[in-house]
Design a protein around this motif. Structure first.
Motif, PDB file in Angstrom:
ATOM      1  N   LYS A 143       0.834  -1.205   0.000  1.00  0.00           N
ATOM      2  CA  LYS A 143       0.000   0.000   0.000  1.00  0.00           C
ATOM      3  C   LYS A 143       0.867   1.254   0.000  1.00  0.00           C
ATOM      4  O   LYS A 143       0.581   2.224  -0.728  1.00  0.00           O
ATOM      5  N   LYS A 146       2.154   1.839  -3.457  1.00  0.00           N
ATOM      6  CA  LYS A 146       1.122   2.385  -4.351  1.00  0.00           C
ATOM      7  C   LYS A 146       0.924   3.883  -4.111  1.00  0.00           C
ATOM      8  O   LYS A 146       0.784   4.669  -5.062  1.00  0.00           O
ATOM      9  N   HIS A 155      -6.487   5.492   0.754  1.00  0.00           N
ATOM     10  CA  HIS A 155      -6.628   4.042   0.944  1.00  0.00           C
ATOM     11  C   HIS A 155      -6.796   3.317  -0.395  1.00  0.00           C
ATOM     12  O   HIS A 155      -6.385   2.163  -0.537  1.00  0.00           O
ATOM     13  N   GLU A 177      -7.424  -0.516   8.285  1.00  0.00           N
ATOM     14  CA  GLU A 177      -6.175   0.151   7.874  1.00  0.00           C
ATOM     15  C   GLU A 177      -6.178   1.609   8.336  1.00  0.00           C
ATOM     16  O   GLU A 177      -7.184   2.317   8.219  1.00  0.00           O
ATOM     17  N   GLU A 236      -1.994  -1.873   9.185  1.00  0.00           N
ATOM     18  CA  GLU A 236      -3.136  -2.731   8.847  1.00  0.00           C
ATOM     19  C   GLU A 236      -3.458  -3.687   9.995  1.00  0.00           C
ATOM     20  O   GLU A 236      -2.566  -4.096  10.735  1.00  0.00           O
TER      21      GLU A 236
END
Length: 240
Positions: A143, A146, A155, A177, A236
């Motif tokens: 994540k 990204k 998110h 998260e 997370e």
């Protein structure tokens, strides 16, 4: 034989009136300007932080430098926490989770500090301690990648579903998260956790009773959207 003092009767004379000297004032003004040009004094914005749309800013630091271009000397550090922070008692002290306000430690060490801080918060709330789950560490890092790659602090960065990487890794249980980004000293683990505590949605994630495991990713980013010299956090959670 005595010597007569013939000045005893002299009348005191008033001092001559002071005259305004424009030249002296001008020289003084020029000197001050030159001094300020050499000694740079500035109020530096401490930075911004954001935890999924809830942006905060802090009072900046007062710094000065003798020679422009050289490192500045800090007279007053900027604020790291909100005034009258209602969650201050939930922040583990330096003895419990050492290094909580440092951003210069190796990233894996900062991640371990965050694990300590999160579990301290949950302990204060009477909740189970979370176990670090390698799968969630991996998906948290995906994540973070990204977010940086698509320059999008969200998110659903890069247009993917928030839980896409976790589901692709084979986990299908309940999942949560928290995201955080902070510039400079605002990226420290303890400061990031305090940001989450002061946000109802993120605090709910931290205090979720069903969580049993967590994953942490921390990444340094030179530039991300409107943020510079920042630390990015992904935390997370899973129910198993």
């Amino acid at each position: 034989m005595a010597v007569e003092d013939r000045d005893w009767y002299a009348q005191p004379q008033p001092p001559p009136p002071k005259r305004f000297r424009f030249g002296s004032v001008f020289v003084l003004a020029v000197s001050i300007v030159l001094l300020l040009a050499v000694v740079g004094i500035k109020w530096v914005r401490s930075g911004r932080s954001d935890f999924s749309g809830e942006e905060q800013s802090r009072v900046g630091a007062l710094k000065f430098t003798i020679v422009p271009g050289l490192p500045a000397l800090t007279i007053r550090k900027g604020d790291l926490y909100p005034a009258n922070d209602p969650w201050k008692s939930y922040l583990a002290d330096e003895q419990t989770c050492p290094g909580g306000e440092r951003t210069d430690l190796p990233l894996d060490q900062q991640a371990n500090i965050m694990v300590c801080l999160v579990n301290y918060v949950r302990h204060r709330r009477g909740l189970p301690t979370l176990v670090t789950y390698p799968l969630l560490n991996d998906t948290s890092l995906l994540k973070a990648d990204k977010i940086v790659r698509c320059n999008e602090f969200a998110h659903d960065a890069c247009g993917d579903a928030p839980d896409a990487d976790t589901r692709a890794a084979g986990y299908y249980g309940d999942w949560g998260e928290n995201l955080y980004i902070g510039e400079g000293r605002l990226g420290a683990p303890r400061v990031a956790l305090d940001g989450w505590l002061n946000s109802p949605g993120h605090r709910e994630n931290l205090f979720e009773p069903e969580w049993r495991s967590e994953g942490i990713a921390v990444m340094k980013v030179a530039h991300l959207d409107k943020y510079s010299n920042a630390t990015l956090w992904v935390n997370e959670f899973a129910a198993s």
